[in-house]
Write an enzyme that holds these catalytic residues in place. Structure first.
Site, PDB file in Angstrom:
ATOM      1  CB  SER A 129      -0.955  -0.014   1.192  1.00  0.00           C
ATOM      2  OG  SER A 129      -1.899  -1.059   1.051  1.00  0.00           O
ATOM      3  CG  HIS A 130      -0.851   4.919   1.074  1.00  0.00           C
ATOM      4  ND1 HIS A 130      -0.342   5.771   2.023  1.00  0.00           N
ATOM      5  CD2 HIS A 130      -1.889   4.289   1.674  1.00  0.00           C
ATOM      6  CE1 HIS A 130      -1.036   5.691   3.135  1.00  0.00           C
ATOM      7  NE2 HIS A 130      -1.987   4.784   2.961  1.00  0.00           N
TER       8      HIS A 130
END
Length: 217
Positions: A129-130
């Protein structure tokens, strides 16, 4: 197709060769110090000699070893140009960064501002994820999930199905066991397992001589 070489044999050798072909990279030769492998074919690619000969090929290279410390040692010793291999069915956000020598397999999802540094191995169906960072020589096994803003230290290894919740740091050369759920920072060189993950031993310690379990923090 562009020609490359593979340095070192490992469990994912055939997968690396396949991913390379699909990405337009043809592995022309494999170099490994195991003399018993010389002259053999692996997925149609010949094992031609020792690591010391790899520099003479003048082709860009990727590492095939499983062990992160062996990958680091080889990368530092060999005078070759490293190339990344990214399977065409991996999804990387345009803002994601991929360092030289990193391998990204099928089904990987790397979201916004993910930073995969040099000689990282990201196995099939990993989700990152980011704003997460995976430092040099780290290895993410199949099905690993890194939630947002996770940092994986140099040479750390996450076994299949491990989950790391947001804002966690896994220290350098640590090992996270299969399907472990990491909810606290993991110290350097530690080995953690379980749901939630607890520290059970030093990574690389003698089997059968674990430390007393304690929460990973």
């Amino acid at each position: 197709m562009s020609d490359i070489i593979l340095i070192g044999l490992g469990r994912q050798t055939k997968s690396i060769i396949s991913a390379g072909r699909l990405a337009g990279l043809r592995v022309r030769a494999i170099y490994d110090n195991n003399t018993a492998q010389w002259g053999q074919l692996v997925a149609g690619v010949p094992v031609v000699g020792s690591l010391a000969l790899a520099s003479s090929s003048r082709l860009p290279a990727v590492l095939g070893f499983d062990e992160p410390r062996l990958r680091k040692d080889s990368a530092q010793r060999l005078d070759v140009r490293w190339i990344s291999v990214i399977h065409p069915r991996a999804f990387l956000d345009p803002s994601a960064k991929v360092g030289a020598g990193t391998i990204v397999f099928e089904g990987v999802v790397a979201q916004a501002d993910v930073d995969l540094r040099q000689h990282v191995v990201v196995s099939a169906n990993v989700t990152i994820s980011h704003d997460s960072v995976v430092e040099d020589f780290a290895q993410l096994s199949p099905g690993v999930v890194l939630a947002g803003t996770v940092r994986i230290g140099q040479g750390a290894r996450l076994e299949p199905g491990a989950l790391v919740i947001p804002n966690i740091h896994v220290g350098a050369w640590a090992t996270v066991g299969p399907r472990a759920v990491v909810i606290r920072d993991v110290p350097e060189n530690a080995h953690v397992e379980g749901m939630p993950a607890i520290r059970v031993e030093e990574a690389g310690s003698v089997a059968g001589c674990p430390l007393s379990p304690e929460p990973a923090r």
